[in-house]
Design a protein around this motif. Sequence first.
Motif, PDB file in Angstrom:
ATOM      1  N   THR A 144      -3.599  -0.323  27.346  1.00 13.99           N
ATOM      2  CA  THR A 144      -3.504   1.102  27.042  1.00 13.99           C
ATOM      3  C   THR A 144      -2.183   1.360  26.323  1.00 13.99           C
ATOM      4  O   THR A 144      -1.129   0.932  26.802  1.00 13.99           O
ATOM      5  CB  THR A 144      -3.578   1.948  28.321  1.00 13.99           C
ATOM      6  N   GLN A 154      -3.602   8.846  35.324  1.00 12.55           N
ATOM      7  CA  GLN A 154      -4.624   7.815  35.483  1.00 12.55           C
ATOM      8  C   GLN A 154      -4.851   7.584  36.972  1.00 12.55           C
ATOM      9  O   GLN A 154      -3.903   7.290  37.700  1.00 12.55           O
ATOM     10  CB  GLN A 154      -4.188   6.506  34.829  1.00 12.55           C
ATOM     11  N   ASN A 155      -6.096   7.720  37.410  1.00 18.19           N
ATOM     12  CA  ASN A 155      -6.469   7.464  38.802  1.00 18.19           C
ATOM     13  C   ASN A 155      -7.380   6.249  38.867  1.00 18.19           C
ATOM     14  O   ASN A 155      -8.399   6.197  38.158  1.00 18.19           O
ATOM     15  CB  ASN A 155      -7.202   8.667  39.395  1.00 18.19           C
ATOM     16  N   GLU A 170      -4.511  -3.779  34.838  1.00 20.73           N
ATOM     17  CA  GLU A 170      -4.198  -2.624  33.999  1.00 20.73           C
ATOM     18  C   GLU A 170      -2.884  -2.914  33.286  1.00 20.73           C
ATOM     19  O   GLU A 170      -1.888  -3.269  33.929  1.00 20.73           O
ATOM     20  CB  GLU A 170      -4.091  -1.342  34.827  1.00 20.73           C
ATOM     21  N   LEU A 172      -0.169  -1.250  30.555  1.00 24.35           N
ATOM     22  CA  LEU A 172       0.273  -0.009  29.917  1.00 24.35           C
ATOM     23  C   LEU A 172       1.468  -0.303  29.018  1.00 24.35           C
ATOM     24  O   LEU A 172       2.492  -0.817  29.476  1.00 24.35           O
ATOM     25  CB  LEU A 172       0.652   1.028  30.971  1.00 24.35           C
ATOM     26  N   GLU A 189       1.419   9.484  34.886  1.00 23.61           N
ATOM     27  CA  GLU A 189       1.378   9.108  36.300  1.00 23.61           C
ATOM     28  C   GLU A 189       0.183   8.201  36.545  1.00 23.61           C
ATOM     29  O   GLU A 189      -0.936   8.507  36.137  1.00 23.61           O
ATOM     30  CB  GLU A 189       1.281  10.355  37.177  1.00 23.61           C
ATOM     31  N   GLN A 190       0.434   7.083  37.190  1.00 23.63           N
ATOM     32  CA  GLN A 190      -0.622   6.151  37.573  1.00 23.63           C
ATOM     33  C   GLN A 190      -0.768   6.162  39.090  1.00 23.63           C
ATOM     34  O   GLN A 190       0.227   6.044  39.808  1.00 23.63           O
ATOM     35  CB  GLN A 190      -0.299   4.729  37.105  1.00 23.63           C
ATOM     36  N   ARG A 191      -2.000   6.278  39.552  1.00 20.62           N
ATOM     37  CA  ARG A 191      -2.277   6.278  40.989  1.00 20.62           C
ATOM     38  C   ARG A 191      -3.322   5.217  41.283  1.00 20.62           C
ATOM     39  O   ARG A 191      -4.406   5.216  40.691  1.00 20.62           O
ATOM     40  CB  ARG A 191      -2.795   7.646  41.437  1.00 20.62           C
ATOM     41  N   PHE A 192      -2.997   4.309  42.194  1.00 24.78           N
ATOM     42  CA  PHE A 192      -3.913   3.246  42.599  1.00 24.78           C
ATOM     43  C   PHE A 192      -4.269   3.415  44.074  1.00 24.78           C
ATOM     44  O   PHE A 192      -3.391   3.640  44.906  1.00 24.78           O
ATOM     45  CB  PHE A 192      -3.276   1.867  42.403  1.00 24.78           C
ATOM     46  N   ARG A 205       1.696   5.062  43.738  1.00 21.85           N
ATOM     47  CA  ARG A 205       1.844   6.118  42.738  1.00 21.85           C
ATOM     48  C   ARG A 205       3.065   5.795  41.897  1.00 21.85           C
ATOM     49  O   ARG A 205       4.159   5.582  42.422  1.00 21.85           O
ATOM     50  CB  ARG A 205       2.019   7.475  43.418  1.00 21.85           C
TER      51      ARG A 205
END
Length: 304
Positions: A144, A154-155, A170, A172, A189-192, A205
């Motif tokens: 990305t 992104q969730n 993933e 980025l 913001e990335q949330r896994f 997060r």
Amino acid sequence: MTIFSSLPVSQQVVAESGHRFDANRHWAASLTLGFGSHPTNNSNTRITRMNHARHYGPLRVQRPFYPEGRAGCCHVYLLHPPGGLVSGDALKVEVNVAENAHTLLTTPSANKLYKADSNDVAWSQNTILKVADGAILEWLPQETLAFDGSIGVQNFNIDLAQHAKCIGWEILCLGRPASDLPFVKGHIEQRFQLSQNDRPLWLERQALDPNHRRFSGKWGQGGTTVHATLWTVGLDDPNEAIMALREQLPATNQWAVTFRRGVLLLRYLGHERNQVWDLFQQARNILRPLLTGHQATTPRIWLT
């Protein structure tokens, strides 16, 4: 009928299409896929088929491929014709892999996160992966690319059954350094969330904001422009996998591997997309036989 107002063009509402161009703009797209394991004419073998595909908006899939044989992993390419997300875009991808099925999902090119509009309207990307007992999912999208000024969330929600297996990554890349366009403003913001039998195993997060001290601090991202995570769940011998990674991957201080609560995580912080891409492909070559009993097969789309 198209209605024009006295507002600036960026804030006008286009009624005919239903699309807004003001601070409330919202363009949704979704894709739901289901994979199942089915018997073949040979009673001793089964085949994974894509038995459900439903889309709304500009999200599609190509037909399934079977480069590992008809009884092998089902390869599917996710397509987003616009090629990236702009302000107001809301993409949702949901994948359900049924018992004993095996599928690999990837993309034909990089995903792009474009600069926010004058209203700073955010985009959103939601990925929901569900894997049943005995099933295997490989989630391997290409990278990305986040343009300077991009704003969004992104969730990633991964829901595994007790005996499910999953490997994914993933990647980025922030800004476009080759064009001298670094990521100097914006907020991503990335949330896994990875759960097994409804028990959370990995919750994370990560907020990426160039104005925060963590972004450039050595105790945080350290000014790196490429952030990547590879995860694996379902290994029979995690210690064997970790030793293999540490012995066979290039010895640099840009990656590290850990194993906690049943989840192997390989992290990368650096500045080179090609470096992490090669690293993760090498890691998959090591991990896939340990996870599935089969050698890693490169999706053909990566070679075009």
